[in-house]
Design an enzyme around this catalytic site. Sequence first.
Site, PDB file in Angstrom:
ATOM      1  N   ARG A 195      13.556  46.768 -47.421  1.00 28.67           N
ATOM      2  CA  ARG A 195      12.337  47.001 -46.622  1.00 28.67           C
ATOM      3  C   ARG A 195      11.090  46.549 -47.389  1.00 28.67           C
ATOM      4  NH1 ARG A 195      15.981  47.768 -43.679  1.00 28.67           N
ATOM      5  NH2 ARG A 195      16.207  49.335 -42.045  1.00 28.67           N
TER       6      ARG A 195
ATOM      7  N   SER B  73      12.482  54.024 -38.024  1.00 29.93           N
ATOM      8  CA  SER B  73      12.518  54.942 -39.179  1.00 29.93           C
ATOM      9  C   SER B  73      11.102  55.131 -39.704  1.00 29.93           C
ATOM     10  CB  SER B  73      13.374  54.368 -40.305  1.00 29.93           C
ATOM     11  OG  SER B  73      14.684  54.134 -39.881  1.00 29.93           O
TER      12      SER B  73
ATOM     13  N   GLU C 225       7.622  54.258 -44.187  1.00 37.72           N
ATOM     14  CA  GLU C 225       8.036  52.856 -44.017  1.00 37.72           C
ATOM     15  C   GLU C 225       7.023  51.982 -43.276  1.00 37.72           C
ATOM     16  OE1 GLU C 225      10.231  50.796 -41.104  1.00 37.72           O
ATOM     17  OE2 GLU C 225      12.068  51.094 -42.278  1.00 37.72           O
TER      18      GLU C 225
HETATM   19  P1  FAD Z   1       3.953  44.767 -36.367  1.00 37.26           P
HETATM   20  O1  FAD Z   1       4.233  46.213 -36.201  1.00 37.26           O
HETATM   21  O2  FAD Z   1       3.053  44.128 -35.398  1.00 37.26           O
HETATM   22  O3  FAD Z   1       3.406  44.518 -37.849  1.00 37.26           O
HETATM   23  C1  FAD Z   1       4.012  45.164 -38.955  1.00 37.26           C
HETATM   24  C2  FAD Z   1       3.307  44.683 -40.231  1.00 37.26           C
HETATM   25  O4  FAD Z   1       3.586  43.288 -40.436  1.00 37.26           O
HETATM   26  C3  FAD Z   1       1.786  44.795 -40.138  1.00 37.26           C
HETATM   27  O5  FAD Z   1       1.283  45.103 -41.419  1.00 37.26           O
HETATM   28  C4  FAD Z   1       1.361  43.403 -39.712  1.00 37.26           C
HETATM   29  O6  FAD Z   1       0.059  43.055 -40.092  1.00 37.26           O
HETATM   30  C5  FAD Z   1       2.369  42.526 -40.411  1.00 37.26           C
HETATM   31  N1  FAD Z   1       2.643  41.298 -39.660  1.00 37.26           N
HETATM   32  C6  FAD Z   1       3.168  41.213 -38.421  1.00 37.26           C
HETATM   33  N2  FAD Z   1       3.321  39.939 -38.067  1.00 37.26           N
HETATM   34  C7  FAD Z   1       2.840  39.190 -39.081  1.00 37.26           C
HETATM   35  C8  FAD Z   1       2.700  37.800 -39.307  1.00 37.26           C
HETATM   36  N3  FAD Z   1       3.089  36.894 -38.404  1.00 37.26           N
HETATM   37  N4  FAD Z   1       2.162  37.381 -40.477  1.00 37.26           N
HETATM   38  C9  FAD Z   1       1.761  38.289 -41.408  1.00 37.26           C
HETATM   39  N5  FAD Z   1       1.856  39.612 -41.247  1.00 37.26           N
HETATM   40  C10 FAD Z   1       2.405  40.062 -40.100  1.00 37.26           C
HETATM   41  N6  FAD Z   1      13.028  47.665 -38.806  1.00 37.26           N
HETATM   42  C11 FAD Z   1      14.120  47.326 -39.529  1.00 37.26           C
HETATM   43  O7  FAD Z   1      13.989  46.686 -40.580  1.00 37.26           O
HETATM   44  N7  FAD Z   1      15.363  47.658 -39.117  1.00 37.26           N
HETATM   45  C12 FAD Z   1      15.591  48.342 -37.985  1.00 37.26           C
HETATM   46  O8  FAD Z   1      16.736  48.631 -37.650  1.00 37.26           O
HETATM   47  C13 FAD Z   1      14.471  48.721 -37.193  1.00 37.26           C
HETATM   48  N8  FAD Z   1      14.631  49.417 -36.052  1.00 37.26           N
HETATM   49  C14 FAD Z   1      13.551  49.788 -35.320  1.00 37.26           C
HETATM   50  C15 FAD Z   1      13.773  50.498 -34.137  1.00 37.26           C
HETATM   51  C16 FAD Z   1      12.703  50.892 -33.350  1.00 37.26           C
HETATM   52  C17 FAD Z   1      12.952  51.649 -32.068  1.00 37.26           C
HETATM   53  C18 FAD Z   1      11.379  50.552 -33.746  1.00 37.26           C
HETATM   54  C19 FAD Z   1      10.222  50.939 -32.880  1.00 37.26           C
HETATM   55  C20 FAD Z   1      11.155  49.851 -34.920  1.00 37.26           C
HETATM   56  C21 FAD Z   1      12.251  49.459 -35.729  1.00 37.26           C
HETATM   57  N9  FAD Z   1      12.079  48.735 -36.923  1.00 37.26           N
HETATM   58  C22 FAD Z   1      13.173  48.356 -37.659  1.00 37.26           C
HETATM   59  C23 FAD Z   1      10.735  48.401 -37.405  1.00 37.26           C
HETATM   60  C24 FAD Z   1      10.141  47.119 -36.773  1.00 37.26           C
HETATM   61  O9  FAD Z   1      10.767  46.814 -35.564  1.00 37.26           O
HETATM   62  C25 FAD Z   1      10.259  45.918 -37.711  1.00 37.26           C
HETATM   63  O10 FAD Z   1       9.607  46.182 -38.924  1.00 37.26           O
HETATM   64  C26 FAD Z   1       9.647  44.657 -37.083  1.00 37.26           C
HETATM   65  O11 FAD Z   1       9.900  43.541 -37.903  1.00 37.26           O
HETATM   66  C27 FAD Z   1       8.132  44.777 -36.855  1.00 37.26           C
HETATM   67  O12 FAD Z   1       7.741  43.683 -36.073  1.00 37.26           O
HETATM   68  P2  FAD Z   1       6.355  43.671 -35.290  1.00 37.26           P
HETATM   69  O13 FAD Z   1       6.165  42.294 -34.775  1.00 37.26           O
HETATM   70  O14 FAD Z   1       6.340  44.748 -34.291  1.00 37.26           O
HETATM   71  O15 FAD Z   1       5.348  43.971 -36.468  1.00 37.26           O
HETATM   72  N1  EPU Z   2      21.948  61.229 -40.400  1.00 39.73           N
HETATM   73  C1  EPU Z   2      21.997  62.583 -40.177  1.00 39.73           C
HETATM   74  N2  EPU Z   2      21.079  63.112 -39.315  1.00 39.73           N
HETATM   75  C2  EPU Z   2      20.135  62.354 -38.685  1.00 39.73           C
HETATM   76  C3  EPU Z   2      20.088  60.972 -38.935  1.00 39.73           C
HETATM   77  C4  EPU Z   2      21.015  60.416 -39.803  1.00 39.73           C
HETATM   78  O1  EPU Z   2      22.814  63.299 -40.746  1.00 39.73           O
HETATM   79  O2  EPU Z   2      19.357  62.925 -37.927  1.00 39.73           O
HETATM   80  C5  EPU Z   2      22.975  60.629 -41.273  1.00 39.73           C
HETATM   81  C6  EPU Z   2      23.989  59.845 -40.414  1.00 39.73           C
HETATM   82  O3  EPU Z   2      25.008  60.673 -39.948  1.00 39.73           O
HETATM   83  C7  EPU Z   2      24.491  58.807 -41.380  1.00 39.73           C
HETATM   84  C8  EPU Z   2      23.286  58.547 -42.270  1.00 39.73           C
HETATM   85  O4  EPU Z   2      22.407  59.653 -42.119  1.00 39.73           O
HETATM   86  O5  EPU Z   2      25.528  59.331 -42.168  1.00 39.73           O
HETATM   87  C9  EPU Z   2      22.576  57.235 -41.945  1.00 39.73           C
HETATM   88  O6  EPU Z   2      22.140  57.247 -40.587  1.00 39.73           O
HETATM   89  P1  EPU Z   2      21.997  55.904 -39.721  1.00 39.73           P
HETATM   90  O7  EPU Z   2      23.272  55.117 -39.788  1.00 39.73           O
HETATM   91  O8  EPU Z   2      21.498  56.273 -38.393  1.00 39.73           O
HETATM   92  O9  EPU Z   2      20.936  55.037 -40.504  1.00 39.73           O
HETATM   93  P2  EPU Z   2      19.593  55.405 -41.259  1.00 39.73           P
HETATM   94  O10 EPU Z   2      19.851  55.343 -42.729  1.00 39.73           O
HETATM   95  O11 EPU Z   2      19.002  56.658 -40.740  1.00 39.73           O
HETATM   96  C10 EPU Z   2      18.881  52.936 -41.504  1.00 39.73           C
HETATM   97  C11 EPU Z   2      17.642  52.130 -41.295  1.00 39.73           C
HETATM   98  C12 EPU Z   2      17.470  51.766 -39.841  1.00 39.73           C
HETATM   99  C13 EPU Z   2      18.684  50.956 -39.406  1.00 39.73           C
HETATM  100  C14 EPU Z   2      19.938  51.807 -39.625  1.00 39.73           C
HETATM  101  C15 EPU Z   2      21.195  51.029 -39.345  1.00 39.73           C
HETATM  102  C16 EPU Z   2      16.057  52.705 -43.034  1.00 39.73           C
HETATM  103  C17 EPU Z   2      14.809  53.409 -43.394  1.00 39.73           C
HETATM  104  N3  EPU Z   2      16.477  52.843 -41.778  1.00 39.73           N
HETATM  105  O12 EPU Z   2      18.681  54.172 -40.835  1.00 39.73           O
HETATM  106  O13 EPU Z   2      16.299  50.958 -39.703  1.00 39.73           O
HETATM  107  O14 EPU Z   2      18.599  50.582 -38.050  1.00 39.73           O
HETATM  108  O15 EPU Z   2      20.000  52.223 -41.015  1.00 39.73           O
HETATM  109  O16 EPU Z   2      21.408  50.115 -40.370  1.00 39.73           O
HETATM  110  O17 EPU Z   2      16.627  52.019 -43.879  1.00 39.73           O
HETATM  111  C18 EPU Z   2      13.959  51.041 -39.324  1.00 39.73           C
HETATM  112  O18 EPU Z   2      13.815  50.538 -40.454  1.00 39.73           O
HETATM  113  O19 EPU Z   2      12.977  51.280 -38.573  1.00 39.73           O
HETATM  114  C19 EPU Z   2      15.305  51.362 -38.851  1.00 39.73           C
HETATM  115  C20 EPU Z   2      15.540  51.945 -37.680  1.00 39.73           C
END
Ligand code: FAD
Ligand code: EPU
Length: 357
Positions: A181, A255, A351
Amino acid sequence: MTETTPPDHCPTTLQQDVDLGGLNTLAIPARARYLARVTCVDELQALLQWRRQYECEQQRELPLLILGGGSNLVLSSDFPGLVISMGILGREVLGEDESSVLLRAGGGENWHQWVQYCVESGYFGLENLGLIPGTVGAAPIQNIGAYGVELESCFESLTAVEVSSGRVVTFDGSACRFGYRDSVFKQELRDQFIITSVTLRLHRNPDVRADYPALQQYLSELGAGQPSPQQLFEAVCAIRSSKLPDPAQVPNAGSFFKNPLVSSEQFEQLREEYTDIVGYPQSGGQVKLAAGWLIDRAGWKGHSEDGVGVHDKQALVLVNPGHASGSRLLQLAQRIRDDIRQRFGVELEIEPRVYAY
Ligand code: FAD
Ligand code: EPU
């Protein structure tokens, strides 16, 4: 939202006093002083030039916020500067050989649609990253990751415009200094470059990575022995939909905290008291704890107060159903951090990027 004649010869349509509530997935009702959408590099360079001129004439800084899908930011106040909404589109195959294909996408492309296009076209490697909200240009900022895969595994290079000069710079993987991240764009080069395109090298043959525990379990319940990339992609989307709230229904930013790293000694001590604690050993001897488990175990899951809360299916996700302010959400985050520190001796790091003015 009002649209005015651009002041001081601004090269693109500039909106003033814009409500950002619909432009961030936490639905935080903050306002921006100016907002402009750019659709090509020339437009972006001209806008940056205008900003430099503005700062010179006004003799004060005009803060800058680059906005993609708004899915990874917390606006803790109104934004007293210029928001640049990234709208540079385009998908291109740059070259292919027997085993791989080189593809470029514009920074404003929707990430999930891009993944879907790649899977459908037979370009493999992004399946585990399906359904992550946001744009292609934001993906390198925190080296997005999910289900055992991070962007860096297929990253080739990116192009970005330097804010201070307007010049176009190319970064390869090592220059991006990707981590969990993390990247150079969250560290030393924070706010200094605007990513306009990303180039990836994908596989032409299936490269299925299904080791992540939740994914393995889902696929085995499905009876998919050796899943195809399409099945893997669908499995990832199904798992995500079952536990992560759709921001269109329940505002959230995914997250809210990173999974914290602790020493193996600290992990063993914690495990003596909490036998079911979840931790993943890392190279270098540290252990990555599941922050969701800690928050869940501390009793916060499903908690709600004053329009904000903790998701009832995933404790790592803070939600904002009441469209409360960013500072209200950050108060809840702080209470959770304090509680986790007190109970487990573990420090949680937020995050998403927090903007405070
Ligand atoms: P924004 O929110 O618009 O921007 C985020 C940051 O990046 C800001 O500081 C912005 O200025 C900068 N930025 C954006 N675009 C640019 C650009 N073109 N050039 C320079 N800077 C820029 N993230 C994960 O890693 N894994 C996940 O599984 C994951 N799951 C998610 C699930 C949900 C439901 C949600 C809501 C979010 C999740 N995220 C996850 C976080 C997010 O989706 C990612 O970080 C995504 O890449 C953000 O993209 P954005 O375009 O919305 O960025
Ligand atoms: N868990 C619990 N309770 C909860 C949530 C999770 O016990 O309420 C336990 C789960 O049972 C599992 C472990 O925690 O054993 C991990 O949970 P999960 O697989 O849901 O993943 P996470 O670690 O909570 C991370 C990323 C997610 C990504 C998933 C899948 C980070 C900060 N988050 O979540 O990314 O989608 O793994 O790879 O690394 C994001 O960055 O926004 C994001 C959603």
